[in-house]
Design a protein around this motif. Structure first.
Motif, mmCIF file in Angstrom:
data_model
loop_
_atom_site.group_PDB
_atom_site.id
_atom_site.type_symbol
_atom_site.label_atom_id
_atom_site.label_comp_id
_atom_site.label_asym_id
_atom_site.label_seq_id
_atom_site.Cartn_x
_atom_site.Cartn_y
_atom_site.Cartn_z
ATOM 1 N N LEU A 85 39.844 -0.649 49.845
ATOM 2 C CA LEU A 85 39.402 -0.937 51.196
ATOM 3 C C LEU A 85 40.401 -0.366 52.195
ATOM 4 C CD1 LEU A 85 37.077 -2.492 52.529
ATOM 5 C CD2 LEU A 85 38.519 -4.527 52.484
ATOM 6 N N LEU A 86 39.902 0.276 53.247
ATOM 7 C CA LEU A 86 40.767 0.813 54.304
ATOM 8 C C LEU A 86 41.138 -0.350 55.220
ATOM 9 C CD1 LEU A 86 42.145 3.224 55.611
ATOM 10 C CD2 LEU A 86 40.033 3.694 56.836
ATOM 11 N N HIS A 87 42.066 -1.146 54.727
ATOM 12 C CA HIS A 87 42.499 -2.353 55.414
ATOM 13 C C HIS A 87 43.994 -2.504 55.188
ATOM 14 C CE1 HIS A 87 43.179 -6.698 55.871
ATOM 15 N NE2 HIS A 87 42.223 -6.622 56.769
ATOM 16 N N GLU A 88 44.667 -3.081 56.150
ATOM 17 C CA GLU A 88 46.125 -3.191 56.094
ATOM 18 C C GLU A 88 46.634 -3.785 54.777
ATOM 19 O OE1 GLU A 88 49.748 -5.489 58.392
ATOM 20 O OE2 GLU A 88 47.820 -5.286 59.421
ATOM 21 N N ASN A 89 46.064 -4.896 54.319
ATOM 22 C CA ASN A 89 46.554 -5.546 53.101
ATOM 23 C C ASN A 89 46.333 -4.688 51.858
ATOM 24 O OD1 ASN A 89 47.373 -7.752 54.590
ATOM 25 N ND2 ASN A 89 45.489 -8.893 54.230
ATOM 26 N N ALA A 90 45.169 -4.067 51.743
ATOM 27 C CA ALA A 90 44.883 -3.214 50.583
ATOM 28 C C ALA A 90 45.811 -2.005 50.569
ATOM 29 C CB ALA A 90 43.428 -2.777 50.596
ATOM 30 N N LEU A 91 46.020 -1.400 51.739
ATOM 31 C CA LEU A 91 46.903 -0.235 51.821
ATOM 32 C C LEU A 91 48.352 -0.623 51.559
ATOM 33 C CD1 LEU A 91 45.337 1.627 54.861
ATOM 34 C CD2 LEU A 91 45.257 2.319 52.465
ATOM 35 N N ARG A 92 48.768 -1.768 52.043
ATOM 36 C CA ARG A 92 50.140 -2.237 51.799
ATOM 37 C C ARG A 92 50.375 -2.401 50.296
ATOM 38 N NH1 ARG A 92 53.435 -4.044 55.503
ATOM 39 N NH2 ARG A 92 51.777 -4.592 56.963
ATOM 40 N N SER A 93 49.413 -2.979 49.598
ATOM 41 C CA SER A 93 49.508 -3.155 48.152
ATOM 42 C C SER A 93 49.536 -1.793 47.455
ATOM 43 C CB SER A 93 48.321 -3.982 47.656
ATOM 44 O OG SER A 93 48.328 -4.062 46.263
ATOM 45 N N PHE A 94 48.674 -0.888 47.885
ATOM 46 C CA PHE A 94 48.617 0.472 47.339
ATOM 47 C C PHE A 94 49.964 1.169 47.495
ATOM 48 C CE2 PHE A 94 48.187 4.798 49.137
ATOM 49 C CZ PHE A 94 47.929 5.499 47.972
ATOM 50 N N ILE A 95 50.556 1.087 48.671
ATOM 51 C CA ILE A 95 51.837 1.745 48.943
ATOM 52 C C ILE A 95 52.951 1.151 48.085
ATOM 53 C CG2 ILE A 95 53.635 2.053 50.692
ATOM 54 C CD1 ILE A 95 51.274 2.298 52.729
ATOM 55 N N SER A 96 52.954 -0.173 47.925
ATOM 56 C CA SER A 96 54.023 -0.808 47.147
ATOM 57 C C SER A 96 53.956 -0.425 45.668
ATOM 58 C CB SER A 96 53.984 -2.328 47.300
ATOM 59 O OG SER A 96 52.847 -2.858 46.662
ATOM 60 N N GLU A 97 52.773 -0.022 45.183
ATOM 61 C CA GLU A 97 52.604 0.353 43.776
ATOM 62 C C GLU A 97 52.709 1.856 43.545
ATOM 63 O OE1 GLU A 97 48.750 -1.065 42.732
ATOM 64 O OE2 GLU A 97 49.233 -3.149 43.192
ATOM 65 N N PRO A 116 42.671 6.303 61.671
ATOM 66 C CA PRO A 116 42.245 5.529 60.508
ATOM 67 C C PRO A 116 43.353 4.611 59.972
ATOM 68 C CG PRO A 116 42.785 7.755 59.842
ATOM 69 C CD PRO A 116 42.893 7.709 61.337
ATOM 70 N N TRP A 117 44.595 4.881 60.368
ATOM 71 C CA TRP A 117 45.729 4.125 59.838
ATOM 72 C C TRP A 117 45.905 2.818 60.594
ATOM 73 C CZ3 TRP A 117 47.718 4.996 55.314
ATOM 74 C CH2 TRP A 117 48.881 4.335 54.947
ATOM 75 N N PRO A 118 45.988 1.671 59.905
ATOM 76 C CA PRO A 118 46.163 0.373 60.570
ATOM 77 C C PRO A 118 47.437 0.337 61.421
ATOM 78 C CG PRO A 118 45.561 0.065 58.274
ATOM 79 C CD PRO A 118 45.857 1.531 58.453
ATOM 80 N N ALA A 119 47.315 -0.183 62.632
ATOM 81 C CA ALA A 119 48.403 -0.182 63.608
ATOM 82 C C ALA A 119 49.659 -0.894 63.118
ATOM 83 C CB ALA A 119 47.925 -0.809 64.912
ATOM 84 N N LYS A 120 49.520 -1.983 62.382
ATOM 85 C CA LYS A 120 50.683 -2.778 61.963
ATOM 86 C C LYS A 120 51.302 -2.305 60.650
ATOM 87 C CE LYS A 120 48.974 -6.881 64.273
ATOM 88 N NZ LYS A 120 48.500 -8.251 64.110
#
Length: 147
Positions: free
Chosen positions: A41-53, A77-81
């Motif tokens: 999902l293109l959402h802050e939490n999903a991307l944060r998890s993706f980046i950490s892995e 497209p990138w979440p602001a926070k």
């Protein structure tokens, strides 16, 4: 395993899942190891998890949406926070405007990036070569659209 681990992110999970399903069903895509293609999902939490892995020094972020395209230059497209992952390369398929908010924000974060102008030139060059059967001067084409 060989090949890239590719994530398709979209605003709705059904969108990214449909793209993954479509790509993995194509037998001609086999050489690219699409078995490692995943929907997120293109959402802050999903991307944060993706980046950490993910190893961020080998990360390529591609915007293939219309976010940031004229006349909506302030969209991204990138979440602001969410900070950009360090060491990533950012590629925005958009070329008008030449520096989208996505690219500007990534560069402010210290990342390298590129817009889609090179892809436009290459697509045009390949089309002309197929139509005419002759080599096309890509450098001249690049200069012509850069002015």
């Amino acid at each position: 395993t060989t090949g890239w681990r590719v994530f398709i992110a979209a605003l709705r999970m059904e969108q990214s899942t449909a793209i993954v399903t479509d790509l993995t069903s194509k037998s001609d895509m086999n050489p690219l190891h699409w078995h490692r293609l995943e929907a997120i999902l293109l959402h802050e939490n999903a991307l944060r998890s993706f980046i950490s892995e993910t190893k961020t020094d080998r990360l390529l972020l591609i915007n293939a949406s219309s976010a940031g395209m004229t006349p909506n230059e302030n969209e991204t497209p990138w979440p602001a926070k969410l900070p950009f992952p360090p060491g990533a390369f950012v590629y925005d398929l958009i070329y008008k405007p030449p520096a989208t908010r996505f690219l500007r924000d990534a560069r402010i974060a210290g990342l390298d990036g590129s817009n889609g102008l090179g892809m436009l030139v290459e697509q045009a060059a390949l089309s002309l070569e197929r139509w005419t059967g002759q080599s096309v001067p890509r450098e001249a084409m690049q200069q012509a659209i850069s002015n």
